[in-house]
Design an enzyme around this catalytic site. Structure first.
Site, short mmCIF file in Angstrom:
data_model
loop_
_atom_site.label_atom_id
_atom_site.label_comp_id
_atom_site.label_asym_id
_atom_site.label_seq_id
_atom_site.Cartn_x
_atom_site.Cartn_y
_atom_site.Cartn_z
N GLY A 161 0.99 -1.15 -0.26
CA GLY A 161 0.24 0.02 -0.07
C GLY A 161 0.60 1.17 0.25
O GLY A 161 1.58 0.91 0.64
N CYS A 162 0.55 2.60 -0.62
CA CYS A 162 1.35 4.15 -0.34
C CYS A 162 2.03 3.88 0.80
O CYS A 162 2.82 4.40 1.01
CB CYS A 162 -0.06 4.46 -1.17
SG CYS A 162 -1.21 4.88 -0.94
#
Lengths: 342, 342, 342, 342
Positions: free
Chosen positions: A143-144
């Site tokens: 995930g970012c």
């Protein structure tokens, strides 16, 4: 080498198409979309005018690698047949990031469609799991927020210089909300998001267990205590994470911490330990993660700031970096290392 | 009642002029500026077209109250003669906020011009020091970050529900950099500030001792441990502070905390405890401070988010609220309580 | 092939360095700056961390081509010795764009330092002057507004379908103000430029005679009547020009105009005639110019909208495209043709 | 005096509620909404926390005046019973602006629900129709673009100094798209609208006939030739219109034009003829229209720039100004005349 992208019409998918199009070893042969099926890609995403492919409902030709940028749940479902038939896969969604199905259900409120694949999946953060990525068939792209947070804390956690108590205060541009969220979230409207900052996800954000899982592994413990508070700020791209943790030895100096971080990242092409607090814009369009560790001496606290472009190192660029590793291509191939600035 | 503003040409000074102009009990009779002296105010600040006063080098007519929006050091110097001659004064700069001259020197790197006045000054946060403000002749208007941070933490600190270990992670719009910073700080240029987020002041920001002083007083202790990390984000107005502290009793619930905050602020017209994470834009142009306390149960941590318009509750509006109190005018007079949105 | 950049520390110069660094046929060997002389380039422009060159006061090694991104006047002065000694040169400033020294003086209020070179210079717009660019030693890179405006109007003017009466209403992002303007123009401050739109240059902007000169040449007339009104809008990069002109034959249809434009630009790799009104952001980071011609049938008027990234097709990218032409390198080499979006 | 707002939950409706709440002569007694019916207003619009009214499906108590901020078509339908029963009404939608039902149908693609009321309606631009507004029961509040455009051109048109050929090149902030457009227009998403400029409505925008109607009346002619091109730019509030028209006498000077405009607007409290090109931000939150006329002498062309806050003078403020006139309240009551800046 032929690749396909499932769900090319979101921000991560279209960014990936753009990057793959100029990759010297890759031919992008198939892109899918739901409402856009039947159209040419440039009709849907005009900035991708050079990529004159038809958007299809499913990957319609044989590929050596498939990327999925579908929403959570749908992504695992779509990738499962590929993985089971031996095609390599990179999931840009969250479906294979957590190692156990119960954690997935808790975080995303849905049953995992393919729990039997979870143990095959490798968490696709090369700075931590490079060797495993090289040999797996299924990569879970981070995930970012976890990308920025784990890279900020990994050296300190692995070296054991901090206690088990990490706070991640993260800022994100609005592209992080995704392209599909529009219809339901008025906060994505320019008039509401502009000139506005707000925290969200305070009841528990899906990226918290992902950060905790990786930090726990790094400290070789069953768990890690992580408070994670994401904030929306008025910009399009970029994540800036400011991380706090108590130093085990309150006399640890800035220089010590700095040396430790420099040593940790010396062989990693896309992480740079900076000399000054980094700016999110210094990563725009690039696959860089900038990391700046320092110490609040009065409080005996480690403070680390990191930043990335959420759509590149936080999504599409990271996925392409993983692809390079999976196929024995030099890791940096096709990935910009200098930002578009200003 | 006649008032003057020293240095009207910055963002705080001009916002104050705008607010005072429509205050029913006040006549703004004198405004000063340095490079602008000799011009009419609307020539320098066209949006203040109704306020057709001459900008003079010094306050040139008798006033009942003088505000100073000069830079630190210069402000105390300019206000001293007024205070010594018995004119009431409100300092929007940092010169009278810290109680001791040594702390001032450490924070601002200059000798205090009037250390003998420090003990007369009252820290102008009505939610904490209302009664003292009513009777003093010299108010030190809080800094914008301390305004948001102290209001976020005061109930928890005074009630003793948290340990002595506060982190303030604050975001500010670029107007906080002031109008004068332009010539020297390339980061104020739109092309650099836009689409960009960065932490700064990591070597020690002048607002940290101010927050620590007030939190120490609230906990009736000589010191308070505060890590303060400000960030610049691409918006014009607004501060959003996200504050973290360990709960003394890790079983303290959200509801308990919430009730405590509601009770603490129930008689304060400009602080609202919100039901959802507040947005900085919900305060734009208003004198509101929105506060949202919650608990990270896994980590046993209090998390409080607060926001203000840095130029109103964080500067000019707060100053006018203090004026109202000093002169026995109803506290809310002339102060907008609803934001301009969107 | 070795190249140098005079004044690398502005926005055009640094963007050019970034593009040249990855050009397969070019070695960037020398970069100059004034206040930055003696420093490494990444100290001054951290996003250019890969380009570890020393910033020198003057080009200090032999080069095959020199670019200048100095301000007007200084640029011609710096380039003259190179041109006179036979080194190829591309001027990104305005010094060699107008064919006569009197026009230059009128537009820029300074005497031209090298009027004898004016007749050697070729106006560097490949879509109009490609063959001349290939054989000259001195290219005058177009201004950012003229680049967008001339490409918008060239087909209509050359084909004679409009009268001699063009209005160019242009919008620019704030990077167009340059990096040096900061100290003197408060309007470049984020707090003033954000959430703000304004026209400027109404007394006569330096780009007006440049547009008029080229449109006059295209219509093979001594002059062209052009009203040019630039506007600043709150974005970093991008120019959007909306151009108006009366149709000679008021019955000319959209389709006719569209076909004419498509035909005109069919062999030009960086101009695309679009099917819908273009967005400035569809060019960000790319060397594209998007052009959309249409007709207001009620008024018998041609309306053409064009957009570019002012720092790429409007400056550094255009310069590199000209370099490619001057050295017989394929025109598109090293130039991105798809935008970073969103 | 009691008033109600139909459809308070859009941007115009909520801005109107905020302004009315502090109007000294008005009591806001009823607000309606569709999906929000049954909720308290602050639940739906938290920034309106002081206005603790229930949102109802229809105006549920007697009122002296009703405003409608419904979409076109629905608005006329909702207002018709009020108008027919003698209640005064102000329509913020487009339904009563055009004098004939055929023009309405052409512009908005729907049949007019109450064509019989069209001749009763007065176009609510006080600078042109003040006396008629004072005595009517039905005011058609101008569109935001027409408001800025007509005020820019009215003096020149009425005095006959220009030919019948006006171009309006207008820029708008994204709040102009409305709050309801979110679900259907991806361009309202922050990530798409930010750092982006685009023209739209090129096939014919509903505000064009409105501008043409009023300019025709001013020139006492059956028609007026108007090319109107609106553009979206990345800001929340504000309209900036740049208008072009050929001068009848090409020798007309700037000073002549300026004097004419100053004379025309000398008794109008909310229109100011400025000495320098106005900035949209100089109107934010205020009911001002700033107008700057100048002359392009080379081209013999009048150029007029005007700006407003689209939600105040372009919608809610204009509506309240009309209310004041209709009820004999001093015209400026409750309307801010200085902008929130920066």
């Amino acid at each position: 080498m032929k690749v396909g992208i499932i769900n090319v019409t979101g921000y991560a998918g279209s960014e990936l198409a753009r990057l793959l199009w100029h990759h010297p070893e890759v031919e992008l042969v198939s892109v899918t979309g739901r409402s856009a099926a039947g159209k040419r890609l440039p009709e849907v995403m005009p900035h991708l005018w050079e990529i004159d492919l038809e958007v299809t409902e499913a990957i319609h030709v044989p590929v050596d690698l498939v990327f999925s940028a579908l929403p959570s749940g749908a992504s695992a479902e779509a990738l499962t047949p590929f993985v089971e038939s031996g095609t390599k896969a990179i999931d840009i969604a969250a479906d294979f990031r957590l190692h156990d199905a119960a954690g997935f259900k808790k975080a995303y409120k849905i049953d995992h469609p393919s729990p039997h694949l979870l143990e095959k999946a490798v968490y696709g953060l090369p700075e931590i799991h490079r060797e495993a990525i090289k040999t797996t068939n299924l990569v879970a792209n981070p995930g970012c927020f976890p990308e920025a947070s784990i890279l900020a804390m990994a050296p300190a956690v692995r070296e054991g210089i901090i206690g088990d108590d990490v706070i991640v205060n993260a800022l994100t541009g609005i592209s992080g909300a995704g392209r599909g969220g529009l219809a339901t979230n008025i906060m994505d409207h320019y008039a509401e998001a502009n000139e506005n900052a707000m925290a969200y996800g305070l009841g528990g954000h899906g990226h918290q267990p992902e950060i905790a899982q990786e930090l726990a592994e790094l400290r070789e413990a069953p768990t890690a205590r992580v408070t994670f508070v994401p904030h929306r700020i008025p910009m399009t791209r970029g994540i800036l994470a400011t991380c706090y943790a108590p130093l085990v030895d309150s006399g640890t100096t800035k220089q010590t911490v700095r040396d430790l971080y420099k040593e940790f990242y010396k062989d990693h092409p896309f992480v740079r330990v900076t000399d000054a607090p980094p700016q999110s814009k210094q990563t725009t369009g690039s696959n860089l993660c900038l990391v700046y560790p320092t110490v609040d001496e009065q409080a005996g606290r480690l403070v680390v700031i990191s930043c990335i472009d959420n759509l590149v190192k936080g999504a599409a660029g990271q996925a392409m970096q993983n692809m390079n590793l999976m196929f024995g291509i030099p890791e940096e191939t096709g990935l910009p290392a200098m930002a578009l600035y200003p």
